[in-house]
Design an enzyme around this catalytic site. Structure first.
Site, PDB file in Angstrom:
ATOM      1  N   SER A   1       0.993  -1.081   0.045  1.00  0.00           N
ATOM      2  CA  SER A   1      -0.051  -0.125   0.138  1.00  0.00           C
ATOM      3  C   SER A   1       0.886   1.208  -0.084  1.00  0.00           C
ATOM      4  O   SER A   1       1.613   1.545  -1.223  1.00  0.00           O
ATOM      5  CB  SER A   1      -0.954   0.051   1.146  1.00  0.00           C
ATOM      6  OG  SER A   1      -1.938   0.832   1.309  1.00  0.00           O
TER       7      SER A   1
ATOM      8  N   ASP B   1     -10.128  -4.522  -4.070  1.00  0.00           N
ATOM      9  CA  ASP B   1      -9.115  -3.294  -3.576  1.00  0.00           C
ATOM     10  C   ASP B   1      -9.457  -2.149  -4.635  1.00  0.00           C
ATOM     11  O   ASP B   1      -9.159  -2.108  -5.759  1.00  0.00           O
ATOM     12  CB  ASP B   1      -7.847  -3.720  -3.661  1.00  0.00           C
ATOM     13  CG  ASP B   1      -6.795  -2.768  -3.158  1.00  0.00           C
ATOM     14  OD1 ASP B   1      -7.152  -1.671  -2.563  1.00  0.00           O
ATOM     15  OD2 ASP B   1      -5.564  -3.084  -3.208  1.00  0.00           O
TER      16      ASP B   1
ATOM     17  N   HIS C   1      -7.589  -5.791   0.068  1.00  0.00           N
ATOM     18  CA  HIS C   1      -6.319  -4.694   0.094  1.00  0.00           C
ATOM     19  C   HIS C   1      -5.116  -5.156   1.203  1.00  0.00           C
ATOM     20  O   HIS C   1      -4.070  -5.459   0.669  1.00  0.00           O
ATOM     21  CB  HIS C   1      -6.924  -3.467   0.505  1.00  0.00           C
ATOM     22  CG  HIS C   1      -5.549  -2.456   0.592  1.00  0.00           C
ATOM     23  ND1 HIS C   1      -5.157  -1.838  -0.579  1.00  0.00           N
ATOM     24  CD2 HIS C   1      -5.031  -1.995   1.510  1.00  0.00           C
ATOM     25  CE1 HIS C   1      -3.888  -0.867  -0.177  1.00  0.00           C
ATOM     26  NE2 HIS C   1      -3.873  -1.163   1.043  1.00  0.00           N
TER      27      HIS C   1
END
Length: 364
Positions: A210, A305, A335
């Site tokens: 991320s 996601d 995610h």
């Protein structure tokens, strides 16, 4: 175990947290068919079916959470991330070396800071070893070496290499580009002191998930643009790559699958200083003018996601520029699957595939 000078309190799980973790760890060992009764009817979106382990886990997290991150006080949001990671972390993986260290990065520059980190190694040896420098996720605002401890232990064991998790400084206390400068300084320190650290200087990778995937990508671009020796490989899990626009996956998965559009909006507004930052390639690496000459990469995205499309767009841009890239969409995952090593066999498989790509990329 808490990193010294980490700027956050070590998470102390309650009895309820430990019971939830035990239940999720047990469930994580079971095949998906047996979990379906808990998870409910399969959730299908965009031609994909959500992994039942994560579907059940999302129900548990929603019951435990006090609200969305953007609606909580900052310290409460940070504790909630630690709690979620703890409950999905599974049985602790014991390694020969797990050691909190301080990276001496400040020097004489008042803008720099010595940073905490955590070093993992599956064997205790004086022989130079490959290393993955890992940057945790959390929207540049949440997360820590503690929240990603299980992930790094798994990568070190399965990869048979050293892992250095870096506790870079977080927003809003330290906004863009502090995290970029911290992570780039951490890579340069390892590269320039490889011998002393017992690291094979020719086999240093950077990676993260991320926001951490964003930072790993930016470190590679910045090192290339400076004409320096770059990382030998980049391992990008569900990377954030573009703050200037929203892709179709933002709308398709805007809520209900852990990371929401509203939370991502909050992360970005907390991290950046102005709208001009959104188009800076150090914040939005997808907007770089040149993708050639970057290190080989493995990009892993989650089917459910909001960041799926921009992560895959980044992989395609690198590939189009001649960079060796493996792109893998894990269609059934949400995610933060890198934090689910104890909760889902599909998540463990996704990390195992990434480890295979990493070992091939570093040639060891």
């Amino acid at each position: 175990m808490n990193s010294p000078m980490s700027g956050h309190r070590a998470f102390v799980p309650t009895l309820a947290d430990r019971l939830v973790k035990a239940a999720m760890t047990t469930a994580g060992r079971l095949p998906g068919g047996l979990i379906r009764a808990i998870a409910g009817s399969p959730r299908q979106v965009d031609g994909q079916t959500l992994d039942p382990h994560f579907q059940a886990g999302l129900r548990v997290i929603s019951l435990m959470a006090g609200g969305e991150y953007e609606d909580l006080a900052l310290e409460e949001a940070r504790e909630t991330v630690e709690r979620s990671a703890f409950t999905a972390s599974g049985d602790r993986i014991d390694l020969a070396v797990v050691k909190d260290i301080i990276l001496p990065l400040a020097g004489d520059d008042p803008a720099r800071a010595d940073l905490p980190g955590r070093l993992y190694a599956p064997v205790d040896t004086d022989e130079p070893q490959p290393m993955l420098i890992y940057f945790h996720g959390g929207g540049w605002t949440l997360g820590s070496v503690d929240s990603h401890d299980a992930t790094c232990r798994y990568l070190a064991r399965e990869g048979g290499l050293k892992v250095l998790s870096v506790d870079y400084r977080l927003a809003p206390e330290f906004q863009f580009p502090t995290a970029v400068e911290d992570t780039l300084a951490a890579f340069r320190y390892v590269r320039d002191n490889a011998t002393e650290l017992g690291v094979d200087a020719s086999r240093i990778a950077v990676g993260g998930d991320s926001a951490g995937g964003n930072l790993a990508a930016v470190v590679c671009q910045q090192a290339r643009d400076a004409g320096e020796t770059m990382p030998a490989f980049q391992l990008l899990f569900v990377p954030a790559t573009d703050m200037s626009a929203r892709t179709a996956s933002y709308e398709t998965f805007r809520e209900g699958f852990y990371l929401t559009k509203a939370t991502m909006d909050w992360y970005e507004k907390t991290y950046i200083r102005s709208e001009d930052d959104r188009t800076d390639p150090r914040a939005s690496p997808l907007l770089a003018k040149d993708f050639s000459g970057l290190p080989p990469a493995h990009v892993a995205t989650g089917g459910f996601d909001p960041l799926r499309d921009e992560g895959e767009a980044y992989a395609r841009r690198m590939s189009d520029a001649g960079v060796a890239v493996s792109l893998r969409r894990h269609a059934s995952l949400v995610h933060p699957f890198v934090n689910g090593v104890g909760a889902s066999p599909v998540a463990r498989e996704a990390l195992a595939q990434a480890v295979g790509a990493l070992r091939m990329g570093l040639a060891y």
